[in-house]
Scaffold this active site. Sequence first.
Site, PDB file in Angstrom:
ATOM      1  N   SER A 132     -13.703   8.160 -10.948  1.00 51.18           N
ATOM      2  CA  SER A 132     -12.524   8.787 -10.361  1.00 51.18           C
ATOM      3  C   SER A 132     -11.310   8.794 -11.282  1.00 51.18           C
ATOM      4  CB  SER A 132     -12.143   8.074  -9.053  1.00 51.18           C
ATOM      5  OG  SER A 132     -13.154   8.230  -8.090  1.00 51.18           O
ATOM      6  N   THR A 195      -7.010   7.826  -8.477  1.00 51.53           N
ATOM      7  CA  THR A 195      -6.500   9.180  -8.232  1.00 51.53           C
ATOM      8  C   THR A 195      -4.981   9.259  -8.316  1.00 51.53           C
ATOM      9  OG1 THR A 195      -8.420   9.840  -6.925  1.00 51.53           O
ATOM     10  CG2 THR A 195      -6.378  11.059  -6.556  1.00 51.53           C
ATOM     11  N   PHE A 311       1.610   0.623   3.438  1.00 49.06           N
ATOM     12  CA  PHE A 311       1.190   0.206   4.776  1.00 49.06           C
ATOM     13  C   PHE A 311       0.143  -0.899   4.789  1.00 49.06           C
ATOM     14  CE2 PHE A 311       2.582   4.682   5.261  1.00 49.06           C
ATOM     15  CZ  PHE A 311       3.628   4.457   6.140  1.00 49.06           C
ATOM     16  N   GLU A 312      -0.419  -1.238   3.645  1.00 50.92           N
ATOM     17  CA  GLU A 312      -1.403  -2.312   3.573  1.00 50.92           C
ATOM     18  C   GLU A 312      -1.234  -3.061   2.252  1.00 50.92           C
ATOM     19  OE1 GLU A 312      -3.670  -3.688   5.473  1.00 50.92           O
ATOM     20  OE2 GLU A 312      -3.532  -2.348   7.210  1.00 50.92           O
ATOM     21  N   GLU A 353      -4.470  12.342  -1.183  1.00 50.96           N
ATOM     22  CA  GLU A 353      -5.842  11.883  -1.404  1.00 50.96           C
ATOM     23  C   GLU A 353      -6.453  11.286  -0.149  1.00 50.96           C
ATOM     24  OE1 GLU A 353      -8.475   8.823  -4.171  1.00 50.96           O
ATOM     25  OE2 GLU A 353      -6.414   8.306  -3.618  1.00 50.96           O
ATOM     26  N   HIS A 362     -19.717   4.528  -1.004  1.00 51.55           N
ATOM     27  CA  HIS A 362     -20.111   3.408  -1.860  1.00 51.55           C
ATOM     28  C   HIS A 362     -20.710   2.265  -1.049  1.00 51.55           C
ATOM     29  CE1 HIS A 362     -18.980   4.640  -5.829  1.00 51.55           C
ATOM     30  NE2 HIS A 362     -17.696   4.804  -5.540  1.00 51.55           N
TER      31      HIS A 362
END
Length: 550
Positions: A132, A195, A311-312, A353, A362
């Site tokens: 990626s 990304t 947010f995380e 994204e 995955h």
Amino acid sequence: MKISLLLLIANLHPVWGFIPGYKPPAGLKKKRIYNQVRRPPPEHEMNPTYWRNQAQETLKRALHLQNLNTGVAKNVILFLGDGMGIPTVTAARILKGQLEHKNGEEGFLEMDKFPYVALSKTYNTNAQVPDSAGTATAYLCGVKANEGTVGVSATSVRRQCNTTFGNEVTSILKWAEDAGKSTGVVTTTRVQHATPSASYAHSVNRDWYADSDMPLEALEQGCKDIAQQLIYNIPGIEVIMGGGRKYMYPRDTPDVEYPSDPKANGTRLDGRNLVKEWKEMKKGKNAHYIWNREQLKSLDLSKVDHLMALFEHSDLQYELERNKLTDPSLEEMVIAAIRILSKNPKGFFLLVEGGRIDHGHHEGKAKMALHEAVEMDKAIGRAGSLTKASDTLTVITADHSHVFTFGGYTFRGSNIFGLAPFVSDVDMKPFTSILYGNGPGYLMQNGERSNISNNEFLDNNYLAQSAVPLRHETHGGEDVAIFAKGPMAHLFHSVHEQNYIPHVMAYAACIGQNKEHCADMQSGPCGNGAWVPEGAGAILLILLALLPCV
């Protein structure tokens, strides 16, 4: 009698064409259908007139596309479905329809409705099956690169810091900033992930999220971690939304949301608080840092000039597991981003994204991956309602595919996560329609493939069976789709190298390398401008106004 009753119940609704936990009778002959019944097609589909009329309507729309939108793209939105190969698009389309209590196959994703479709060749300069990071450098910076590197050319070698300098390449986000447009990055992963990082960072290792992730040699040679580059490389970015809090704070700083979880603690060894530094850089501006959904909802977006929303502590939760009190959906983040960025009269560039499509694959969790794809499609639809195709170029693509597939001659309307309608003619055991070429779903019991009819294959975390055992399923190497609408969208027209994508977006927006064609353009009906030479008469302008824009 018992089996007949089960079959009857299973087919009361198209989505219920299976019996969880149901075991076929002993002695079942190979390929005998045991848990599904083929239903006749919908009545209107039996009439040839239906299909002819459908094709004629599609033909009319295709003929309409001859009136090309050759205006300037005031705005550019790039939706990137990480790992969203064509099989994932198809399966997500079916899932979306089934969530709406339909068969699923006949429906359309929002991206399916885009008028122009092409293919992208995803290989990296040193990899047939890409990662990626190298792909992000291609579709954001316009040059192909080595796997594992972001924002640098193929001259750079992964993990070798001294190959960074002099090999940096800039992205379309930087080109848009330089042109005076507003810019934004929205992701369901860490904002420092592969990304998003290619839009602002230059790193020979995609995993250098914070300085604690870097070797001492790289730090001594002057390489910067990706979180630091997020703040300082392009300080004018108006919107940054996603996860990744822990890379912004000093080591062992308790996380605001998970104070008792050491894995969520800050990771920086340099003692810097990058959130604080970002706030200080924005003094005198209407800038906000937030970390939960309630804070986002309480903002007056019409008065927000800069927003950082993390947010995380790491990636956002999967959509199926999202805490709707603390974490917004991708759709909600896109709404907020567009409302903030749209205030700029010069327009904007926005990167969005759907990053956890990739993570679901995955992990071998197809249900997670496909629900992520459906959620991104909702965001695409909402972005379309907040912008105009006449002046906004919207592009949807993927960085790469996965070794994900679905088959098994399933019947029309079969649950996309369900079983094939017959057992294997080799080991006489059932199998799901969805399968992976490799991954953690490889299960053997006593030297034989496990009997999945007794497994919870409809569970959110079910690991779809794979052919080769791996802890993590791998990417696929096939081409991925490009969907486009808006000004110059017709320039996506065939099989393209992946690095072609940002060149088209920049050309359409009159930013970056290609600007010569913009010199004689004036405001017109197709957004910020149309192909109108200076001095053109009123008759020409009227004729142009009559042309539709797509």
